[in-house]
Design a protein around this motif. Structure first.
Motif, PDB file in Angstrom:
ATOM      1  N   LYS A 189       0.819  -1.219   0.000  1.00  0.00           N
ATOM      2  CA  LYS A 189       0.000   0.000   0.000  1.00  0.00           C
ATOM      3  C   LYS A 189       0.851   1.266   0.000  1.00  0.00           C
ATOM      4  O   LYS A 189       0.364   2.344  -0.328  1.00  0.00           O
ATOM      5  CB  LYS A 189      -0.935   0.001   1.212  1.00  0.00           C
ATOM      6  N   GLN A 224       0.458   0.519  -4.412  1.00  0.00           N
ATOM      7  CA  GLN A 224      -0.915   0.999  -4.584  1.00  0.00           C
ATOM      8  C   GLN A 224      -1.016   2.401  -5.180  1.00  0.00           C
ATOM      9  O   GLN A 224      -1.869   2.639  -6.045  1.00  0.00           O
ATOM     10  CB  GLN A 224      -1.658   0.945  -3.253  1.00  0.00           C
ATOM     11  N   GLU A 250      -6.876   0.890  -9.428  1.00  0.00           N
ATOM     12  CA  GLU A 250      -7.539   0.236  -8.300  1.00  0.00           C
ATOM     13  C   GLU A 250      -7.804  -1.238  -8.580  1.00  0.00           C
ATOM     14  O   GLU A 250      -7.641  -2.086  -7.700  1.00  0.00           O
ATOM     15  CB  GLU A 250      -8.844   0.956  -7.976  1.00  0.00           C
ATOM     16  N   TRP A 263      -4.551  -3.189  -8.313  1.00  0.00           N
ATOM     17  CA  TRP A 263      -4.141  -3.332  -6.911  1.00  0.00           C
ATOM     18  C   TRP A 263      -5.020  -4.345  -6.175  1.00  0.00           C
ATOM     19  O   TRP A 263      -4.531  -5.168  -5.404  1.00  0.00           O
ATOM     20  CB  TRP A 263      -4.198  -1.979  -6.211  1.00  0.00           C
ATOM     21  N   ALA A 264      -6.324  -4.304  -6.425  1.00  0.00           N
ATOM     22  CA  ALA A 264      -7.236  -5.253  -5.785  1.00  0.00           C
ATOM     23  C   ALA A 264      -6.867  -6.692  -6.154  1.00  0.00           C
ATOM     24  O   ALA A 264      -6.857  -7.589  -5.304  1.00  0.00           O
ATOM     25  CB  ALA A 264      -8.679  -4.953  -6.187  1.00  0.00           C
ATOM     26  N   TYR A 301      -5.406  -9.397  -3.420  1.00  0.00           N
ATOM     27  CA  TYR A 301      -6.193 -10.625  -3.258  1.00  0.00           C
ATOM     28  C   TYR A 301      -5.364 -11.854  -3.638  1.00  0.00           C
ATOM     29  O   TYR A 301      -5.372 -12.868  -2.941  1.00  0.00           O
ATOM     30  CB  TYR A 301      -7.453 -10.562  -4.107  1.00  0.00           C
TER      31      TYR A 301
END
Length: 341
Positions: A160, A164, A169, A172-173, A177
């Protein structure tokens, strides 16, 4: 006395009474209003004090009441959780960044100043058996699973801050995950390999008195000054390898136990226990990451011929004599010296 005089006298008598009654009623209403206002103000003050006490208790972690089931369901704000989060963000995250950049940078600088540890007599061309096939399998399963955990763990802890802000987004997700999923599934592989490593290699990792000299001359890796050309005595494992083994053994145990506590929600642990497991997991990871970087540098770049040991299981005879002379003398004396065909 005529009628007009009587009416005037009556007016003079009644008017003061009427004015007195009106004033009395007015004063009574004012007193009642003031009393009501005072009561309302007191109720509001009591309500504000009650709310302040309530939220002060909530922030202090006091228990309340709820129909929800489970451990600590009655606690709205857990103090240990907040304190643990602060420790992780303010201390452990920077420490992990230092473990990666600081240790790697220090060895990189050392390499440019010192260079690798060369074989003083060069390569002999004779390859001596050092590790069995089973040892190689254990080593590489442990090494690859450890590296997988390190890279995914670094993404979870530091991503992060360093990734990030620079990616979309959605990317990064997917990264966070995927890192979490890989971390959870690679963990059991690491645990199994760790157990085999500890059980199989522990007999070779006991410290001896001659190991002290290994530390005093920095293992013979220094190529300048009074330590140049000093190759200390060493058995099958040198003092540095023994330190790495026991670090992996102790903190690997902490990693395994705390990891199980974190990844199994069915345990339904108190928040304090979960946060303690998270902090122990992070601290152990920082130490293992630092030692892993040292181990990789020492076994590859800084030791000429060292990497061959874990590729084929054989090492050059001159490498064995220079870096593990006591072990070489032992297998030569007891007849277990085996050359590669």
């Amino acid at each position: 006395m005529n009628f007009k005089s009587l009416r005037s006298l009556f007016a003079l008598l009644v008017l003061p009474l009427v004015l007195t009654s009106v004033l009395a009623a007015g004063l009574g209403m004012s007193t009642t209003a003031y009393a009501a206002d005072g009561q309302t103000s007191q109720q509001m003050a009591n309500a504000k004090t009650s709310d302040a006490d309530l939220w002060r208790a909530v922030k202090a972690g006091d228990s309340g009441y709820t129909t929800a089931q489970g451990v600590e369901a009655n606690v709205l704000i857990n103090i240990a959780g907040n304190q643990g989060k602060d420790i992780k963000n303010n201390y452990l995250t920077p420490a992990m960044a230092f473990a990666v950049l600081g240790v790697f940078g220090a060895f990189l600088a050392f390499y440019f100043v010192n260079g690798p540890s060369k074989l003083s007599k060069g390569f002999s061309g004779k390859m001596v058996l050092r590790w069995t096939k089973a040892d190689l399998w254990i080593h590489w399963v442990l090494a690859l699973s450890c590296l997988g955990l390190i890279f995914t763990g670094l993404t979870i802890m530091l991503g992060k801050h360093v990734l990030q802000p620079y990616v979309a987004e959605g990317i990064w997700a997917a990264m966070i995950y995927g890192s979490k999923t890989i971390h959870d599934y690679v963990g059991p592989i690491f645990m199994a390999a760790w157990v085999l490593c500890v059980v199989k290699w522990m007999p070779m990792q006991t410290f001896k008195m001659y190991d002290l000299k290994w530390f005093l001359v920095v293992g013979g890796y220094i190529n300048f000054g009074p330590f140049k050309g000093k190759h200390p005595d060493s058995g099958f494992a040198n003092a540095g390898e023994k330190m790495w083994f026991w670090t992996l053994t102790v903190f690997g145990l902490f990693i395994c136990v705390s990891g199980i506590m974190l990844v199994l929600p069915g345990l339904d642990l108190p928040r304090e226990a979960s946060m303690a497991a998270l902090l122990i997991h992070a601290i152990s990871a920082i130490i293992i990451i630092a030692f892993t970087i040292v181990h990789i540098w020492m076994a590859t770049v800084l030791s000429e011929g060292g990497m061959e040991c874990m590729k084929s299981g054989y090492c050059d005879e001159n490498w064995a004599v220079q870096h593990h002379n006591l072990w070489y003398d032992e297998i030569k004396e007891n007849g277990s010296l085996e050359y590669k065909d």
